[in-house]
Design an enzyme around this catalytic site. Structure first.
Site, PDB file in Angstrom:
ATOM      1  CG  ASP A 207     -21.185  26.706 -11.457  1.00 17.35           C
ATOM      2  OD1 ASP A 207     -21.204  26.363 -12.681  1.00 17.35           O
ATOM      3  OD2 ASP A 207     -20.094  27.336 -11.185  1.00 17.35           O
TER       4      ASP A 207
ATOM      5  CG  ASP B  27     -20.176  24.158  -7.312  1.00 20.67           C
ATOM      6  OD1 ASP B  27     -20.253  25.112  -6.690  1.00 20.67           O
ATOM      7  OD2 ASP B  27     -18.961  23.479  -7.518  1.00 20.67           O
TER       8      ASP B  27
END
Length: 608
Positions: A410, A429
């Site tokens: 992420d 993500d």
């Protein structure tokens, strides 16, 4: 005399770090070998390029510890605009799984299929189609011309065959006499970050709604097979270059990093060169990816010089403000997926101990993290988390992330009152994690794979206000499935992460999202599981120039279900799909906006 020599050496190193690293440009090569070392770089006040003489062209396996994976496809050169005096800029490359295959433990190689088949690491078809991501980065302060050449000497085609993303920023493109493409990059105090894509090098991702397929199915995304990203960075401001002396600075030596090499001084400095973690926590040398740098509590600044390439991860322990600056690279390429630092770095997920590229687990409160300039490559898990005290904020700019093919990769946590601007993140993500109040994100470019939304604000009930996100360019998405738990959307909120929780009507989320461009066939604008109220949630100036997904998978449909006792105060304005404006007359799920919001919210929201 020895002290004077050390001081002189450090001064020279610092001078080099301040203007960039001049290394070696390419000669002849073939796959699996090093490039040559004819020097044709340039480093001055106008622009600065660098080179690695340990570049390794290798599209299949891990590179040697002291080598850097080099693009097999592209070479890049930079010239002061209009002078036609080009200098080499190293082109890095990242491949899915970093050539390791599906491995469970860092001690498994050369075995390459040791990860249990039940574990989905987010990578499926990518290695078999040869997907890879190359990038070149340099510093500049004047208009420059960036020339891109094919390493095999073939022509890259005409300027009409080139697309530069974000498309919302236009560039002058020309063709060079040697078959290359030349892009004029204007001087910009914020830098420029863009993807250069060739129409003859695109892969169309097809999905049957459960997985990627090679025939049939629906088109869910189009990406370059051989991606190339250019990072043209402004020179670091003086306040982001530490004042280094022999007394306060631990200067690393390129090569293997053994336990404790990072010392206990205030500043940890990586000059140009390649570094890798060489020992596990017990001091045993051998397998890579079995350790990370646990800084001494005295160390608060990590400075990565241009041309520094560090294979590892950084964990802070300081109680003061802390820093990660410089135009070097921090690479997680030696780690397995979800590398668990609490369990010998094996591929077993732990929200608390799986490795972050930037980490702090002992905050003292009232601290700020300053991150200006670095690039991270191939993260194995979440990329940044700071724990132990809620009194943390961050100032992040000119921060780049590439090679994020694994699940869980992420963007950084965006803590209260953080300021994030001029970033480029390749993610698989949540990209922009809005969990706290007072945050500002601007001029963010996101290249999304297929897991979780661009903007995430779910997982638990939250009280958030004073958040602004402005100038967001989403240049790629390729969602496999229609998801609400891990929302296939630009703006998403996942359901509760923990069990046994209920929505909290005492809390609300308020923010403004503006000037959003999603390129290619876009996923839904919203996928929200309401866990609290939405109050004065403003979304304005959103363009999907290539349209919404209209396939049978359903990824183009915004979904906001009912939630008892909660309100949905959304105000959406100037949203266009394929150039046509979405209004209260055509927002419906079976119409232009594909906006499926529960009828219980009627009168609480509007689209204008």
């Amino acid at each position: 005399m020895a002290t004077m020599l050390k001081l002189l050496a450090l001064t020279l190193a610092i001078s080099e770090s301040a203007i960039g690293a001049v290394m070696h440009p390419p000669g002849n090569s073939h796959p699996g070998t090093h490039m040559g070392t004819t020097n044709n770089t340039h480093c001055g006040a106008d622009f600065c390029t660098w080179w690695h003489d340990s570049g390794e062209i290798n599209t299949q396996t891990p590179v040697q510890p002291g080598n850097v994976r080099q693009s097999h496809k592209y070479s890049v050169q930079v010239s002061l605009a209009g002078t036609n005096n080009f200098h080499d800029s190293f082109v890095y490359e990242s491949i899915p799984r970093n050539g390791n295959g599906r491995i469970y433990a860092p001690t498994d190689p050369p075995n390459s299929n040791t990860l249990d088949s039940s574990v989905d690491d987010g990578i499926s078809i990518e290695p078999s189609i040869g997907l890879n991501m190359a990038w070149s980065q340099f510093e500049y302060s004047h208009d420059v011309d960036v020339k891109i050449l094919a390493t095999d000497g073939s022509s890259l085609g005409s300027p009409s065959d080139v697309v530069i993303r974000p498309v919302s920023i236009s560039y002058a493109i020309s063709q060079s006499d040697d078959g290359g493409i030349v892009i004029r990059v204007p001087a910009d105090a914020n830098g420029r970050k863009f993807s250069v894509e060739f129409k003859t090098d695109l892969y169309t991702f097809l999905s049957d709604g459960n997985e990627y397929v090679t025939s049939g199915g629906s088109v869910v995304g189009v990406e370059p097979t051989n991606a190339l990203v250019i990072f043209a960075s402004p020179f670091l401001p003086s306040g982001m270059i530490p004042h280094m002396t022999p007394d306060n600075t631990q200067t690393m030596t390129p090569g293997p990093i053994n336990n404790g090499d990072w010392g206990a001084k205030s500043i940890l400095y990586f000059p140009p060169g390649v570094y890798w973690m060489n020992q596990d926590q017990s001091g045993n040398s051998g397998k890579l990816g079995s350790n990370h740098i646990r800084l001494n509590s005295n160390t608060y600044w990590v400075y990565l010089a241009p041309g520094a390439y560090v294979k590892g991860a950084i964990e802070y322990f300081t109680k003061q403000n802390f820093y990660a600056t410089g135009h070097g690279i921090l690479s997680g390429e030696n780690y397995v997926y979800q590398a668990n630092a609490g369990d010998n770095y094996i591929a077993v997920k732990s929200d608390s101990t799986s490795l972050r590229m930037w980490w702090h687990n002992n905050l003292g409160g009232g601290q700020t993290w300053y991150c200006v300039g670095p690039t991270i490559n191939a993260p194995p898990f979440n990329t940044m988390d700071f724990n132990g005290n809620s009194g943390i904020s961050s100032q992040i700019s000119d921060y780049k992330q590439v090679g994020a093919f694994f699940f869980q990769t992420d963007g950084p946590e965006i803590y209260p009152n953080s300021v994030v601007h001029d970033v480029f993140w390749h993610v698989n993500d949540d990209a922009i994690k809005i969990y706290y109040s007072g945050a500002s994100v601007s001029r963010a470019t996101i290249w999304k794979c297929h897991n979780d939304p661009i903007i995430q604000m779910g997982w638990t009930s939250r009280d958030i206000s004073g958040v602004t996100i402005d100038t967001l360019n989403v240049i790629h998405t390729r969602y496999i499935k229609s998801e609400t738990v891990v929302p296939s959307a630009i703006i998403g909120a996942s359901p509760f992460y923990a069990s046994g929780m209920s929505p909290d009507s005492r809390k609300s989320i308020s923010m403004t999202v503006s000037n959003v461009v999603c390129e290619g066939l876009c996923p839904s604008l919203f996928r929200i599981t309401p866990l609290q109220n939405y109050k004065n949630f403003v979304v304005k100036n959103v363009a999907f120039p290539d349209g919404l997904q209209t396939n049978s998978i359903g990824t183009g449909e915004s979904i906001i279900p009912a939630a008892s006792g909660l309100t949905m105060g959304l105000n959406i304005s100037n949203w266009t799909v394929g150039g046509q404006k979405v209004t209260m007359e055509n927002f419906q799920a079976n119409s232009l906006g594909q906006f499926n919001i529960d009828g219980s919210y009627w009168g609480e929201w509007q689209i204008s």
